[in-house]
Write a protein that holds these residues in place. Structure first.
Motif, PDB file in Angstrom:
ATOM      1  N   GLN A 105       3.641   2.288  -7.786  1.00 29.82           N
ATOM      2  CA  GLN A 105       4.136   2.408  -6.568  1.00 29.82           C
ATOM      3  C   GLN A 105       4.659   3.816  -6.509  1.00 29.82           C
ATOM      4  N   GLN A 111       5.003   5.193   1.249  1.00 29.63           N
ATOM      5  CA  GLN A 111       4.717   4.482   0.022  1.00 29.63           C
ATOM      6  C   GLN A 111       3.237   3.953  -0.105  1.00 29.63           C
ATOM      7  N   THR A 121      -6.254   2.548  -4.467  1.00 32.13           N
ATOM      8  CA  THR A 121      -5.309   2.400  -3.592  1.00 32.13           C
ATOM      9  C   THR A 121      -5.325   0.991  -2.980  1.00 32.13           C
ATOM     10  N   SER A 150       0.350  -2.067 -11.745  1.00 32.23           N
ATOM     11  CA  SER A 150       0.291  -1.424 -10.581  1.00 32.23           C
ATOM     12  C   SER A 150       1.376  -0.231 -10.488  1.00 32.23           C
ATOM     13  N   VAL A 161       0.455   2.237  -3.040  1.00 27.14           N
ATOM     14  CA  VAL A 161       0.374   1.404  -4.094  1.00 27.14           C
ATOM     15  C   VAL A 161      -0.899   1.585  -4.713  1.00 27.14           C
ATOM     16  N   GLU A 165       2.473   1.887   2.951  1.00 23.26           N
ATOM     17  CA  GLU A 165       3.571   0.970   3.341  1.00 23.26           C
ATOM     18  C   GLU A 165       4.551   2.103   3.727  1.00 23.26           C
TER      19      GLU A 165
END
Length: 133
Positions: A92, A114, A59, A90, A116, A63
């Motif tokens: 998301q 969110q 992680t 990545s 990532v 967000e």
């Protein structure tokens, strides 16, 4: 857009995890700790991201997190994940949490954020995601 802005909100994405909020996860008022809930969201997101990465992920960001309602002990929590974007290394994801009151069976959205993730190798270094077909 947050689901509370819709007339009849429904979970977005794939169901990845379910858990019941237990007394050890609550404050003195009987509501679960926000930090515990974030950790569970991270577990659900990691499950989805590691499938996409075909391996280990880390992680790197969380967000836009908003807690919409408190969650009482005994609530049955469902964690939904939806892929928002996949980059070179990545991933998301949108992670939503819904609860079901054990007495009324009423469902409501608790929070969303969110997350990532990045694919990492055995040495903890970022590496490209496998080619998706």
């Amino acid at each position: 857009m947050y689901e509370t802005e819709q007339d009849d909100p429904v979970p977005q994405g794939e169901l990845n995890m379910q858990i019941t909020a237990m007394p050890r996860e609550t404050n003195g008022f009987g509501d679960i700790y926000g930090g515990w809930l974030v950790a569970q969201m991270d577990l659900a997101g990691t499950a989805m991201a590691s499938r996409i990465a075909a391996g280990r992920v880390a992680t790197v960001a969380i967000e836009r997190m908003v807690f919409l309602v408190p969650v009482a002990v005994g609530s049955q929590l469902s964690f939904y994940t939806q892929v928002m974007e996949v980059g070179r290394s990545s991933i998301q994801l949108l992670v939503e949490v819904w609860d079901r009151d054990p007495l009324s069976s009423q469902r409501r959205k608790v929070t969303e954020a969110q997350f990532v993730f990045v694919a990492i190798d055995a040495h903890g270094r970022t590496h490209p995601l496998p080619v998706r077909s």
